[in-house]
Design an enzyme around this catalytic site. Structure first.
Site, PDB file in Angstrom:
ATOM      1  N   ALA A   1     -38.764   6.233 -41.195  1.00 41.79           N
ATOM      2  CA  ALA A   1     -38.836   7.388 -42.085  1.00 41.79           C
ATOM      3  C   ALA A   1     -39.914   7.078 -43.124  1.00 41.79           C
ATOM      4  CB  ALA A   1     -37.491   7.598 -42.751  1.00 41.79           C
TER       5      ALA A   1
ATOM      6  N   GLY B   1     -36.176   4.860 -38.705  1.00 43.07           N
ATOM      7  CA  GLY B   1     -36.113   6.200 -38.105  1.00 43.07           C
ATOM      8  C   GLY B   1     -36.830   6.289 -36.768  1.00 43.07           C
TER       9      GLY B   1
ATOM     10  N   GLU C   1     -34.362   5.000 -34.360  1.00 39.17           N
ATOM     11  CA  GLU C   1     -33.306   6.020 -34.303  1.00 39.17           C
ATOM     12  C   GLU C   1     -33.762   7.230 -33.472  1.00 39.17           C
ATOM     13  OE1 GLU C   1     -32.906   5.878 -38.634  1.00 39.17           O
ATOM     14  OE2 GLU C   1     -30.748   5.630 -38.341  1.00 39.17           O
TER      15      GLU C   1
ATOM     16  N   GLU D   1     -33.611  -1.285 -42.463  1.00 39.17           N
ATOM     17  CA  GLU D   1     -33.261  -0.572 -43.698  1.00 39.17           C
ATOM     18  C   GLU D   1     -32.626  -1.442 -44.774  1.00 39.17           C
ATOM     19  OE1 GLU D   1     -32.919   0.658 -40.667  1.00 39.17           O
ATOM     20  OE2 GLU D   1     -33.473   2.763 -40.634  1.00 39.17           O
TER      21      GLU D   1
HETATM   22  N1  COA Z   1     -43.216   4.904 -44.458  1.00 35.78           N
HETATM   23  C1  COA Z   1     -44.353   5.218 -45.086  1.00 35.78           C
HETATM   24  N2  COA Z   1     -45.535   4.616 -44.823  1.00 35.78           N
HETATM   25  C2  COA Z   1     -45.555   3.664 -43.878  1.00 35.78           C
HETATM   26  C3  COA Z   1     -44.387   3.282 -43.177  1.00 35.78           C
HETATM   27  C4  COA Z   1     -43.177   3.953 -43.510  1.00 35.78           C
HETATM   28  N3  COA Z   1     -42.028   3.682 -42.881  1.00 35.78           N
HETATM   29  N4  COA Z   1     -44.702   2.300 -42.309  1.00 35.78           N
HETATM   30  C5  COA Z   1     -46.029   2.079 -42.451  1.00 35.78           C
HETATM   31  N5  COA Z   1     -46.528   2.905 -43.388  1.00 35.78           N
HETATM   32  C6  COA Z   1     -47.923   2.980 -43.864  1.00 35.78           C
HETATM   33  C7  COA Z   1     -48.279   1.840 -44.781  1.00 35.78           C
HETATM   34  O1  COA Z   1     -47.842   2.103 -46.109  1.00 35.78           O
HETATM   35  C8  COA Z   1     -49.774   1.814 -44.652  1.00 35.78           C
HETATM   36  O2  COA Z   1     -50.307   2.887 -45.412  1.00 35.78           O
HETATM   37  P1  COA Z   1     -51.616   2.640 -46.356  1.00 35.78           P
HETATM   38  O3  COA Z   1     -52.710   2.235 -45.399  1.00 35.78           O
HETATM   39  O4  COA Z   1     -51.847   3.978 -46.987  1.00 35.78           O
HETATM   40  O5  COA Z   1     -51.243   1.548 -47.298  1.00 35.78           O
HETATM   41  C9  COA Z   1     -50.002   2.178 -43.182  1.00 35.78           C
HETATM   42  O6  COA Z   1     -48.806   2.829 -42.761  1.00 35.78           O
HETATM   43  C10 COA Z   1     -50.232   0.973 -42.293  1.00 35.78           C
HETATM   44  O7  COA Z   1     -49.144   0.077 -42.462  1.00 35.78           O
HETATM   45  P2  COA Z   1     -49.321  -1.485 -42.828  1.00 35.78           P
HETATM   46  O8  COA Z   1     -48.068  -1.944 -43.488  1.00 35.78           O
HETATM   47  O9  COA Z   1     -50.604  -1.698 -43.552  1.00 35.78           O
HETATM   48  O10 COA Z   1     -49.441  -2.108 -41.352  1.00 35.78           O
HETATM   49  P3  COA Z   1     -49.078  -3.593 -40.916  1.00 35.78           P
HETATM   50  O11 COA Z   1     -49.607  -3.752 -39.533  1.00 35.78           O
HETATM   51  O12 COA Z   1     -49.505  -4.572 -41.948  1.00 35.78           O
HETATM   52  O13 COA Z   1     -47.455  -3.632 -40.864  1.00 35.78           O
HETATM   53  C11 COA Z   1     -45.256  -2.785 -40.319  1.00 35.78           C
HETATM   54  C12 COA Z   1     -46.761  -2.868 -39.930  1.00 35.78           C
HETATM   55  C13 COA Z   1     -44.587  -1.808 -39.371  1.00 35.78           C
HETATM   56  C14 COA Z   1     -44.600  -4.155 -40.176  1.00 35.78           C
HETATM   57  C15 COA Z   1     -45.139  -2.302 -41.785  1.00 35.78           C
HETATM   58  O14 COA Z   1     -45.927  -1.125 -41.935  1.00 35.78           O
HETATM   59  C16 COA Z   1     -43.738  -1.968 -42.221  1.00 35.78           C
HETATM   60  O15 COA Z   1     -42.958  -2.877 -42.483  1.00 35.78           O
HETATM   61  N6  COA Z   1     -43.398  -0.662 -42.334  1.00 35.78           N
HETATM   62  C17 COA Z   1     -42.144  -0.214 -42.826  1.00 35.78           C
HETATM   63  C18 COA Z   1     -41.066  -0.402 -41.768  1.00 35.78           C
HETATM   64  C19 COA Z   1     -39.723   0.039 -42.303  1.00 35.78           C
HETATM   65  O16 COA Z   1     -39.146  -0.555 -43.173  1.00 35.78           O
HETATM   66  N7  COA Z   1     -39.195   1.122 -41.709  1.00 35.78           N
HETATM   67  C20 COA Z   1     -37.919   1.622 -42.044  1.00 35.78           C
HETATM   68  C21 COA Z   1     -38.028   2.713 -43.013  1.00 35.78           C
HETATM   69  S1  COA Z   1     -36.434   3.357 -43.403  1.00 35.78           S
END
Ligand code: COA
Length: 260
Positions: free
Chosen positions: A66, A112, A115, A135
């Site tokens: 999400a 999400g 999910e 989460e």
């Molecule tokens: N919500 C909003 N933005 C998100 C996102 C999310 N769930 N997941 C990734 N993004 C965005 C990042 O903020 C980043 O945006 P920016 O370039 O404007 O800063 C972009 O997507 C790229 O992500 P980044 O974190 O730079 O990539 P990465 O390869 O270093 O890491 C992940 C990849 C998936 C490990 C990392 O993005 C992450 O941990 N995301 C969140 C996962 C999460 O907790 N999901 C559950 C949400 S309830």
């Protein structure tokens, strides 16, 4: 219909819905959830569509969760609303769709995103996929059905561990857990999903819808799945597809189902 965050295309009886926010790793904001609802609804009503495939654009992510930026300031009531609305509009909606939905998990499927994949009728992953429900690392729990569907698919102990650790498993571990049905290369992911979809589309769409309802009944509170199966089984006998399927078998030819 035109969308800002997704692409929906029908080809040879398969509608492929692609979440298209690669710069945000296809994170699900509210607008994307609404667009997905509309696209799934349209595909479900489209007479040409036999099977739906959902995937993410880019090489990195199916859906990374999400959109955290949208709910970071929410209060208790807004949190409840977010989960309730999302579950109704998208996750429960997909699970109960009358047409088969395959998730083509092409990279990160987190929160999400996992999910969403778990709401689909089954999942196929590419070998770079990473799946998890992180989460609790954000101080929240899965709210789009993850605490219910993950234990249904992988068992309670594995679901507890995956959710409590906020960890990720790779595609082969997901295959081992039964969370995905097949693992293939990134290039072969959509072709494999299409191959399975074609196999499905040769069968009676009416019977497939009945099978989805009967299987789902097993997971619904207060519903006797065996009774649902008896009802759905009986109803099949009144369909043109049943008449065609049994006649074709007895005439030793391939059935040509009218889908009624
Ligand atoms: N919500 C909003 N933005 C998100 C996102 C999310 N769930 N997941 C990734 N993004 C965005 C990042 O903020 C980043 O945006 P920016 O370039 O404007 O800063 C972009 O997507 C790229 O992500 P980044 O974190 O730079 O990539 P990465 O390869 O270093 O890491 C992940 C990849 C998936 C490990 C990392 O993005 C992450 O941990 N995301 C969140 C996962 C999460 O907790 N999901 C559950 C949400 S309830």
């Amino acid at each position: 219909m035109s969308y800002n965050n997704i692409i929906s295309e029908e080809h040879n009886g398969i509608t492929t819905i692609t979440i298209n926010r690669p710069k945000k790793l296809n994170a699900l904001n509210l607008e994307t959830i609404k667009e997905l609802h509309d696209a799934f609804d349209d595909a479900n009503q489209d007479r040409n569509t036999k099977v739906i495939i959902v995937t993410g654009s880019g090489e990195k992510a199916f859906v990374a969760g999400a959109d955290i930026s949208e709910f970071a300031n929410f209060d208790v009531n807004e949190g409840k609303q977010l989960a309730a609305k999302g579950q109704e509009l998208l996750f429960n909606f997909i699970e109960n769709l009358s047409k088969p939905v395959i998730a083509a998990v092409n990279g990160f499927a987190l929160g999400g995103g996992l999910e969403l994949a778990m709401s689909c009728h089954f999942r196929v992953a590419s070998d770079n996929a990473k799946l998890g429900l992180p989460e609790v690392s954000l101080g929240v729990i899965p709210g789009y059905g993850g605490t219910q569907r993950l234990p249904q698919l992988v068992g309670k102990g594995r679901a507890m561990e995956l959710i409590m650790t906020a960890g990720m498993i790779d595609a082969n571990q997901a295959l081992n857990y039964g969370l995905v049905n097949h693992v293939t290369t990134q290039e072969e992911l959509i072709p494999l999903c299409e191959k399975i979809a074609f196999k499905i589309s040769r069968n009676s769409s009416v019977a497939i819808s009945a099978a989805i309802r009967a299987i789902n009944a097993n997971f619904k509170d207060g519903v006797n799945g065996f009774q649902t199966e008896i009802k759905e089984f009986g109803n099949c006998f009144g369909t043109e597809d049943f008449e065609e399927g049994t006649t074709a078998f007895l005439e030793k030819r391939k059935a040509d189902f009218p889908g009624r």
